[in-house]
Design an enzyme around this catalytic site. Structure first.
Site: not given
Length: 396
Positions: A33-34, A103, A127, A314, A336
């Site tokens: 997904k990233n 983003r 998020d 994550d 983070v």
């Protein structure tokens, strides 16, 4: 005769989960997904149609496709394959209706400047996990020759010509690193980027750009060197597996006392996850095709999140859920994002014993120390979890 159209039902606003005991079986994860949306943006830099395979079924793909189409590109997604044709982009502005959805718009500034000499993108979203400032992006774009103005609605940029620059990031931001890569590949001259993020998804984007004809070198100590080229050509790429999804499935097997075997995400993307879960009591079987995890007695651990190659932020929330079943006191130090623990009240409502502190526990002081941000969690286990009606604060 008019055609009757059955509207697509909205997604469920609530999920009902019935426990069934230990989870066993195989699962194949799709592309990251990233990574997928960043590759879609990169395709806007090329001449011709780029193809991205192993596309995950996530909302961000749909949103990004709509953003690119609003600019004049053509995007088709079918059978986990996306084809992006930049076409004749004539509109330099991403519509305001995409404000706050994800983003991706900020990553389009460089490609739009190269194509049209100007760009407008609405404010980014994502998020609510902590501060995600845009100043790294803006400073990098200005260093490469763009005139950038930030307003309440979004970011406006103009540039007659973009040039290489020496850029040093104060923090290895994934998004800012991607902005530099996507802008520098067609800029005049050499760009040296220090303090870059080196997450697998960033490296995968750099390799995709290199496949398109970009001249990118990766040096030790988080440094990229990019020599600008005159043009990029279309490329085809199969996305590597999503390491967040893979970790979630492995953890689901462990927390239920089962065994889940994950295909599609190779060991090299899970090195730190595997070592961390092994410390907690997981047993692994690993081949070239799959990774499987099973557990005996789970034990407590101290874990600190960090940028790659550290423990991925994550992965933190499924890890906390797992630690509720580990014997003893565990500590998780989030370095983070300072807002990652918004889900803790829901877990406590289900019977977990988790307390969040605004001090740095389990590791050296981090950048959130003394900032009144709850970024360390102490988990007491094992806890007997019970069903409850809870609110989910973010996608994790």
């Amino acid at each position: 005769m008019s055609e009757t159209i059955t509207p697509t039902p909205p997604p469920p606003s609530a999920w009902k989960i019935e426990p069934v005991g230990p989870l066993y079986g195989d699962v194949e994860v799709r592309g990251s997904k990233n990574a997928v949306t960043k590759h879609m943006v990169a395709a806007m830099l090329a001449e011709g149609d780029s193809v991205i395979r192993n596309i995950p079924e996530v909302g961000d793909v749909t949103i990004t496709a709509e953003i690119l189409e609003s600019l004049g590109a053509s995007v088709t997604v079918e059978n986990h394959v996306a084809t992006i044709s930049p076409g004749e982009v004539t509109d330099p502005a991403v519509p305001l209706r995409f404000s706050g959805l994800n983003r991706i718009p900020i990553l389009l500034i460089g490609p739009l400047l190269h194509r049209l000499g100007e760009a407008f993108v609405p404010m980014v979203g994502g998020d609510l996990i902590g501060a995600r400032p845009i100043n790294f992006h803006v400073d990098a774009l200005r260093a490469m020759g763009a005139e950038v103005t930030v307003s309440a609605e979004g970011i406006t940029a103009k540039a007659v010509e973009l040039h290489g620059a020496h850029i040093k990031l104060d923090y290895p931001s994934v998004g800012a690193t991607e902005t530099v890569l996507l802008t520098a590949v067609l800029a005049q001259g050499r760009t040296v980027l220090e303090g870059a993020a080196v997450e697998p998804e960033v490296i995968e984007l750099a390799l995709f750009l290199q496949r398109m004809g970009a001249r990118i070198e990766m040096r030790p100590e988080r440094k990229f060197i990019i020599e600008g080229v005159d043009r990029l050509t279309a490329a085809t790429h199969r996305l590597s597996g999503d390491r967040i999804e893979a970790f979630s499935y492995l953890t689901a097997g462990l927390i239920t006392g089962g065994r889940v075997r994950v295909f599609g995400c190779h060991q090299d993307r899970l090195v730190t996850a595997i070592s961390t879960l092994s410390r907690i009591g997981a047993d692994f079987e690993i081949t070239d095709e799959w990774v499987a995890a099973s557990s005996g007695e789970l034990v407590s651990a101290a874990v600190e999140t960090g940028t790659h190659p550290g423990f991925m932020t994550d992965w933190q929330s499924p890890l906390i859920a797992l630690l509720t079943q580990a014997k003893g006191l565990s500590v998780v130090h989030e370095t983070v994002y300072e807002g990652r623990f918004t889900y803790v009240p829901a877990l406590n409502q289900m019977g977990a014993e988790i307390e969040v502190f605004d001090t740095c526990l389990g590791g050296p002081g981090c950048r959130f120390n003394n900032r009144s941000a709850g970024h360390s969690a102490v988990v007491r286990g094992p806890s007997k979890l019970v069903g409850a009606e809870i609110e989910v604060p973010d996608i994790r």
